[in-house]
Structure formats: C-alpha cells, structure tokens
Design an enzyme around this catalytic site. Structure first.
Site, mmCIF file in Angstrom:
data_model
loop_
_atom_site.group_PDB
_atom_site.id
_atom_site.type_symbol
_atom_site.label_atom_id
_atom_site.label_comp_id
_atom_site.label_asym_id
_atom_site.label_seq_id
_atom_site.Cartn_x
_atom_site.Cartn_y
_atom_site.Cartn_z
ATOM 1 N N SER A 50 -8.173 1.732 0.790
ATOM 2 C CA SER A 50 -8.738 1.190 1.621
ATOM 3 C C SER A 50 -10.109 1.519 1.874
ATOM 4 O O SER A 50 -10.623 2.587 1.202
ATOM 5 C CB SER A 50 -7.889 0.911 2.951
ATOM 6 N N ASP A 82 -9.583 -2.104 -1.374
ATOM 7 C CA ASP A 82 -8.884 -3.164 -0.626
ATOM 8 C C ASP A 82 -9.559 -3.464 0.679
ATOM 9 O O ASP A 82 -10.216 -2.656 1.330
ATOM 10 C CB ASP A 82 -7.690 -2.363 -0.342
ATOM 11 N N ASP A 104 -13.420 -8.886 1.898
ATOM 12 C CA ASP A 104 -12.674 -9.582 2.702
ATOM 13 C C ASP A 104 -13.494 -10.221 3.776
ATOM 14 O O ASP A 104 -13.765 -9.535 4.900
ATOM 15 C CB ASP A 104 -11.568 -8.917 3.188
ATOM 16 N N GLY A 181 1.665 -3.679 7.681
ATOM 17 C CA GLY A 181 2.436 -2.773 8.570
ATOM 18 C C GLY A 181 3.864 -2.920 8.087
ATOM 19 O O GLY A 181 4.086 -3.226 7.028
ATOM 20 N N HIS A 214 -0.504 -10.073 -0.303
ATOM 21 C CA HIS A 214 -0.751 -8.770 0.746
ATOM 22 C C HIS A 214 0.583 -8.499 1.668
ATOM 23 O O HIS A 214 1.395 -9.497 1.649
ATOM 24 C CB HIS A 214 -1.798 -9.177 1.611
ATOM 25 N N GLY A 215 0.803 -7.318 1.966
ATOM 26 C CA GLY A 215 1.606 -7.050 2.773
ATOM 27 C C GLY A 215 3.129 -6.797 2.201
ATOM 28 O O GLY A 215 4.211 -7.385 2.930
ATOM 29 N N GLY A 216 3.201 -6.315 1.261
ATOM 30 C CA GLY A 216 4.604 -6.205 0.733
ATOM 31 C C GLY A 216 5.431 -5.263 1.123
ATOM 32 O O GLY A 216 6.749 -5.606 1.056
HETATM 33 ZN ZN LIG Z 1 -3.852 -6.400 2.610
#
Ligand SMILES: [Zn+2]
Length: 290
Positions: A50, A82, A104, A181, A214-216
């Site tokens: 990130s 990311d 993004d 999260g 996203h968010g796995g």
């Molecule tokens: Zn993400």
C-alpha cells in the site's frame, strides 16, 4: 523469473477460472516469505504494497528487494502498488521499478476518475506497466453495511465498459460490496449478480480485462470460490497477513521473553506467513499454474 506483465498473468487466470493472490507486504521478511510460499506451490504471484509502506521504506528500496528476490524465483511475480490516490506517487513508484500500479481515483466523480486513471495509463503504458483502476467504492469495514445498502457506492455495470474504454485500464476493480478489514459478520452482503453482469459485459466474448476482488480477508472459502467462478481473477489479501505478522510476533515474544535473537523471531514469522499464503494459494486454485 519469467517476465510477465500482470495483465497477461491474470488473463490466463480468467480463462482458467482461478485467481492469482495479490498479497500486501510491509517489509523484507514478509516479501521473502510470500515469494517462498508461492515458489513451493508453483503459483504465479502478485506482491503488493500500500502507499504507506512504499513511502516509509522508499519505492526504490522495495523495488530493489523485489527485483532481487523475483529474479531468483522460478515463477512469475509482479510488484503492484495498491490503492494510490496520488497521481505523483503512482508515477514515482512506476519510475522506481514497480511493475503494476493501481490509481484509485474512485472517490472522485466519474469523469475525474476517468481523467486521472487515463493519465496514469498513458504514463505507465510507455513503460509497459500494468494499471488497475477502480469504479465504485470498496469500503472500509465500518462502512460495509452502508455501502452494501447504498447501490450508488457500488460499480454500475453500465458505466464499467465506458470506464474501461475511456481509460485504457488493464485491470478493473468493480466495487461489489467487499470491504477492507475484518468483516463483522460471517455473511457480508456481496453483490454476486453485479459481478456476474460486469464479467459478462467485459469478458463475456473472451477474456479482455481481468477483474479484481478487493477485501479478501475473512471471506468464507465458498464465497471466495464463488467470486472466482463469477470472474474475479486478482484476489487481494492484506489484513489477514497483518494479523499473522502481529499475532505470531506477539505469541513468540510471550513465549521467548528472555531471548534476544531477532533471527529466530523472523523465522517464526516467516513460517507462519508461508503457511497462510499456502492456504490462500490452494483456495484460489493457482497452485501449479506458474
Ligand atoms: Zn483494496
């Protein structure tokens, strides 16, 4: 290392109905462990950072570590930035040696999102780098219910094609209700139909643009498999690996309070991360695909 760009790697995954793990790392130990696990599983791999760790450690340092490790590994590995909402930092990482960049600009309106994403595509494509763009909002976990109930925050399938065509983006992240999260419920509200519709529109007549989930972290195995079967081929996992790092470190220090040997702590962390990455690679179906 077979040099392969992220788009090629992920188009193969889209066609083969599996997903490539895109794992967030913050330091050398994690990066080495993730690569070692992927090598063990003969799986293609995307390492992500990130924005904060890339700024803290310096994009050039991360890119140099990546290059050294990736060149020695017999699997294709990409280094991806990311969720970067700063056009200048996207360019800095592209210049430093990242091989894939996510701009993004999803917090902006449609036209401004397109403008910024297009700008980074034009910049990165000259260097043969891959660009990921996002449409709709992938929420933080605290927003998940609100976003899931608010259709406007999710990706409009009608706009997806226009976004892809006007930006020239290589990888597309449609917001479908996943969140960053740890999910507070075992069954977060995900919009499977939306993913199916977008996948049909974008890749229905042959894989063109890989879709990113996203968010796995925290998704149940059957949900992960369903998202892949509906067209997700890049699967982002971040929070889970942070937990492995912190929890393993804490447990190790509690058990070895009087030992002052950082190398042993690193080994414990490495082992735990390798096991977790092995779990994800098996679940995503990418083992043996390198
Ligand atoms: Zn993400």
């Amino acid at each position: 290392m077979t040099v392969v760009n992220a788009k090629e790697m992920l188009l193969e995954a889209t066609e083969g109905k599996y997903a490539v793990g895109a794992f967030n790392v913050t330091n050398l130990i994690q990066m080495e462990a993730v690569i070692a696990a992927a090598v063990n599983k003969k799986a293609p791999l995307i390492i992500q950072t990130s924005v904060s760790p890339s700024k803290f450690l310096n994009p050039s340092v991360l890119a140099a570590i990546y290059r050294t490790l990736a060149e020695a590994a017999p699997i294709p590995i990409c280094l991806h930035l990311d969720h970067c909402d700063d056009v200048d930092h996207c360019k800095t990482c592209a210049d430093a040696g990242y091989t894939s960049i996510m701009i993004d600009a999803s917090k902006h309106d449609f036209d401004e999102n397109i403008r910024q994403t297009r700008l980074i595509c034009d910049y990165c494509h000259l260097k043969a780098l891959t660009v990921e763009g996002e449409l709709g909002t992938v929420s933080g976990i605290e927003d998940q219910v609100r976003v899931a109930e608010d259709e406007a925050a999710l990706c409009d399938p009608g706009q997806a094609l226009e976004f892809i065509e006007r930006t020239g983006v290589d990888l597309f992240a449609p917001a479908i209700g996943t969140a960053h999260g740890v999910y507070k419920t075992k069954n977060p509200k995900l919009d499977f139909d939306r993913l199916r519709d977008i996948s049909e529109l974008v890749n229905g007549s042959g894989a063109r643009i890989p879709l990113v989930v996203h968010g796995g972290t925290g998704l149940q195995p059957d949900v992960v498999k369903k998202l892949i079967s509906l067209g997700g081929s890049k699967f982002n996992v971040s929070t889970d690996l942070k937990h492995v790092l912190i929890d393993t470190t804490y447990a190790y220090l509690c058990e070895h309070r009087r030992e002052y040997n950082p190398g042993k702590l690193d080994l414990a962390v490495r082992q735990a991360i390798m096991e977790r990455i092995g779990y994800w690679i098996d679940l995503l179906g990418s083992a043996g695909k390198a």
